[in-house]
Design a protein around this motif. Structure first.
Motif, short mmCIF file in Angstrom:
data_model
loop_
_atom_site.label_atom_id
_atom_site.label_comp_id
_atom_site.label_asym_id
_atom_site.label_seq_id
_atom_site.Cartn_x
_atom_site.Cartn_y
_atom_site.Cartn_z
N GLY A 1 71.53 -24.49 66.36
CA GLY A 1 70.99 -24.28 65.02
C GLY A 1 71.63 -25.19 63.99
N ILE A 2 72.96 -25.28 64.03
CA ILE A 2 73.67 -26.16 63.10
C ILE A 2 73.22 -27.60 63.30
CG2 ILE A 2 75.93 -27.13 62.52
CD1 ILE A 2 77.16 -24.43 63.05
N LEU A 3 73.19 -28.03 64.56
CA LEU A 3 72.82 -29.41 64.86
C LEU A 3 71.36 -29.69 64.47
CD1 LEU A 3 74.64 -29.64 68.29
CD2 LEU A 3 75.22 -30.93 66.22
N HIS A 4 70.49 -28.70 64.65
CA HIS A 4 69.09 -28.85 64.22
C HIS A 4 69.01 -29.09 62.72
CE1 HIS A 4 64.71 -28.07 64.33
NE2 HIS A 4 64.91 -27.48 63.17
N ALA A 5 69.77 -28.32 61.95
CA ALA A 5 69.75 -28.48 60.49
C ALA A 5 70.30 -29.84 60.08
CB ALA A 5 70.56 -27.37 59.84
N LEU A 6 71.14 -30.43 60.92
CA LEU A 6 71.70 -31.75 60.62
C LEU A 6 70.82 -32.88 61.13
CD1 LEU A 6 75.48 -31.09 61.41
CD2 LEU A 6 74.38 -31.24 59.16
N GLY A 7 69.68 -32.54 61.74
CA GLY A 7 68.72 -33.56 62.15
C GLY A 7 68.61 -33.82 63.63
N VAL A 8 69.40 -33.15 64.47
CA VAL A 8 69.29 -33.32 65.91
C VAL A 8 68.05 -32.58 66.40
CG1 VAL A 8 70.39 -32.84 68.15
CG2 VAL A 8 71.79 -33.54 66.18
N ARG A 9 67.36 -33.17 67.37
CA ARG A 9 66.21 -32.50 67.95
C ARG A 9 66.42 -32.35 69.46
NH1 ARG A 9 66.06 -31.22 63.70
NH2 ARG A 9 64.46 -31.45 62.09
N PHE A 10 66.24 -31.12 69.93
CA PHE A 10 66.37 -30.82 71.35
C PHE A 10 64.97 -30.76 71.94
CE2 PHE A 10 70.04 -29.06 69.16
CZ PHE A 10 71.09 -29.59 69.91
N THR B 1 66.71 -32.95 76.93
CA THR B 1 67.24 -34.15 76.29
C THR B 1 67.67 -33.83 74.86
OG1 THR B 1 65.06 -34.87 75.51
CG2 THR B 1 65.82 -35.72 77.64
N VAL B 2 68.51 -34.69 74.33
CA VAL B 2 69.01 -34.55 72.95
C VAL B 2 68.63 -35.81 72.19
CG1 VAL B 2 71.03 -34.23 71.49
CG2 VAL B 2 70.95 -33.16 73.75
N ASP B 3 67.92 -35.64 71.09
CA ASP B 3 67.48 -36.77 70.26
C ASP B 3 68.28 -36.76 68.96
OD1 ASP B 3 66.18 -38.62 68.69
OD2 ASP B 3 64.21 -37.65 68.77
N VAL B 4 69.11 -37.77 68.78
CA VAL B 4 69.97 -37.82 67.58
C VAL B 4 69.49 -38.87 66.58
CG1 VAL B 4 71.99 -36.99 68.84
CG2 VAL B 4 71.58 -39.45 68.68
N THR B 5 68.30 -39.39 66.77
CA THR B 5 67.83 -40.45 65.87
C THR B 5 67.65 -39.95 64.44
OG1 THR B 5 65.52 -39.97 66.50
CG2 THR B 5 66.67 -41.72 67.71
N GLY B 6 67.42 -38.66 64.26
CA GLY B 6 67.25 -38.11 62.91
C GLY B 6 68.50 -37.49 62.34
N LEU B 7 69.63 -37.70 63.00
CA LEU B 7 70.89 -37.10 62.53
C LEU B 7 71.22 -37.55 61.11
CD1 LEU B 7 73.35 -35.39 63.50
CD2 LEU B 7 74.41 -37.54 64.21
N HIS B 8 71.72 -36.63 60.32
CA HIS B 8 72.12 -36.95 58.95
C HIS B 8 73.00 -38.21 58.96
CE1 HIS B 8 74.00 -36.62 55.00
NE2 HIS B 8 73.18 -35.64 54.69
N PRO B 9 72.73 -39.16 58.08
CA PRO B 9 73.45 -40.45 58.12
C PRO B 9 74.96 -40.33 57.95
CG PRO B 9 72.14 -40.24 56.10
CD PRO B 9 71.70 -39.15 57.01
N ARG B 10 75.43 -39.24 57.37
CA ARG B 10 76.88 -39.10 57.17
C ARG B 10 77.54 -38.18 58.21
NH1 ARG B 10 79.15 -36.97 53.06
NH2 ARG B 10 80.88 -38.44 53.19
N ALA B 11 76.75 -37.63 59.11
CA ALA B 11 77.28 -36.61 60.02
C ALA B 11 78.40 -37.14 60.92
CB ALA B 11 76.15 -36.04 60.88
#
Length: 406
Positions: free
Chosen positions: A152-161, A181-191
């Motif tokens: 949930g935390i990672l989803h809010a930060l932009g990670v998509r499972f 799979t784990v998609d981190v392309t949308g991860l918050h730029p400062r994370a």
């Protein structure tokens, strides 16, 4: 005979809360009042403490003398709510207390949902911290309502499972086994640019008989079938995370403390490099406990019950350990509602004494109603005893022998 000039008494007050009776800040105020009632010119410094669980945000805000920021987010069931985010003076350090948005108290009005509860709300708090420019995010994970591995935390930060078909997988323990799979392309730029630290007060791993599902799942309403499903999900999730992070799955499933808060530390550790540490230590570092203690003559700490756990990673242990590490260690005294540990063991951990605030046989309700009054009385007695001992030790100094004159 030479007489030593008495120096002003320097006292540090650094207690945990007396849960259900008084916050750490309220305990500080009562103890400080008791000290000053006996020694008006004492230099008293108060540093509210906590062990990283619920109430730690309040302790940090009190120590920093700032007010928390309110953030619109969701609870563990996805319902809109407002939760608090802590920002240290200057905004460099942010404090996210998981229970603020994603804790059990938030959803106590509904039947337990151990498979569906999630940490998205806490993630929204973390995202707000990044947006505010924080360079360090301290996550306090006690009191969680979910076993979602931090998805949930990672989803809010932009990670998509995503599942094997590439479809998005929602956060929540029910869905962990579907993640492929784990998609981190949308991860918050400062994370990944900030320092993440997670305050844990247990060393349980992610999986196994001491893991998040087996030990903490039932506390969140999970029955035997739920626990089995969550265990399978966490094991599968760890394998996927390990692939994404380039590490061995066992490094995640056996990570000490990784099972805290339904596995939240493992997700943040694998993808964001989060560090895990005892909650009391992280709180102490954040409020500058060692600096505040330097030069103190007497340190008064405490908590609701002083028992064996108090001497192993809790606030009392941390305060005593910090004192022992100073060039001039102060005397450390513990005040508690109940004392269940012997003097020899206390002394072995650097505690001079542990005193119950109870004036005699009393019920918990009776003590709760008088906590502040009893703390002040006992703190005054401790101060008086300390001053008497110091006076006896410093009353006189024998002068060096002087040769007789002619």
């Amino acid at each position: 005979m030479a007489v030593l000039a008495a120096q002003p008494l320097s006292v540090l007050v650094a207690p945990d809360s007396f849960k259900g009776s008084a916050s750490a800040e309220e305990v500080c105020a009562a103890v400080a009042a008791g000290v000053r009632g006996v020694c008006p010119d004492a230099r008293v410094t108060t540093v509210p403490m906590a062990d990283g669980g619920e109430g730690s945000l309040d302790a940090l805000m009190a120590a920093w003398h700032v007010r928390p920021t309110e953030v619109t987010t969701v609870d563990a069931l996805g319902r809109p709510c407002t939760a608090r985010l802590g920002l240290a003076p200057g905004g460099r350090t942010a404090v996210v207390e998981l229970a603020e948005a994603s804790g059990l108290p938030r959803v106590s009005d509904r039947p337990p949902a151990p498979l569906d509860a999630h940490t998205v709300g806490a993630g929204e708090l973390a995202r707000a911290a990044l947006d505010a420019g924080a360079e360090e995010v301290l996550v306090l994970v006690g009191g969680s309502a979910s076993t979602d591995g931090g998805t949930g935390i990672l989803h809010a930060l932009g990670v998509r499972f995503r599942d094997a078909a590439g479809e998005a997988v929602r956060p929540g323990g029910r869905h962990l086994a579907r993640i492929a799979t784990v998609d981190v392309t949308g991860l918050h730029p400062r994370a990944r640019a900030v320092r993440w630290r997670i305050a844990v007060d247990v060393d349980n791993p992610l999986t196994g008989p001491r893991g998040a599902a087996a030990v903490f799942g039932p506390q969140k309403g999970a029955d035997r079938d739920d626990v089995a499903a969550l265990e399978r999900g966490l094991q599968s999730y760890a394998r996927v995370l390990a692939t994404a992070a380039g590490c061995e799955p066992t490094s995640l499933t056996t990570l000490p403390g990784g099972g805290a808060a339904g596995g939240v530390p493992v997700g943040l550790h694998a993808l964001l490099g989060a560090e895990l540490a005892p909650g009391s230590r992280l709180v102490a570092d954040a409020v500058g406990l060692a600096e505040a203690m330097t030069g103190a003559d007497l340190v008064i700490t405490g908590e609701g019950a002083c028992d064996d756990q108090s001497l192993h990673g809790k606030v009392v242990d941390l305060v005593a350990t910090t004192a022992r590490g100073l060039p001039r260690p102060p005397a450390v005294v513990v005040l508690a509602g109940a004392v269940r540990v012997g003097q020899d063991e206390l002394a072995g951990h650097g505690v001079a004494a542990a005193l119950s605030i109870a004036p005699g046989p009393a019920t918990l309700a009776e003590l709760t109603g008088r906590t502040a009054e009893l703390l002040a009385e006992r703190a005054g007695a401790v101060t008086g005893l300390y001053l008497a001992g110091r006076a006896a030790a410093q009353r006189t100094v024998e002068p060096a022998a002087v040769p007789p004159g002619d």
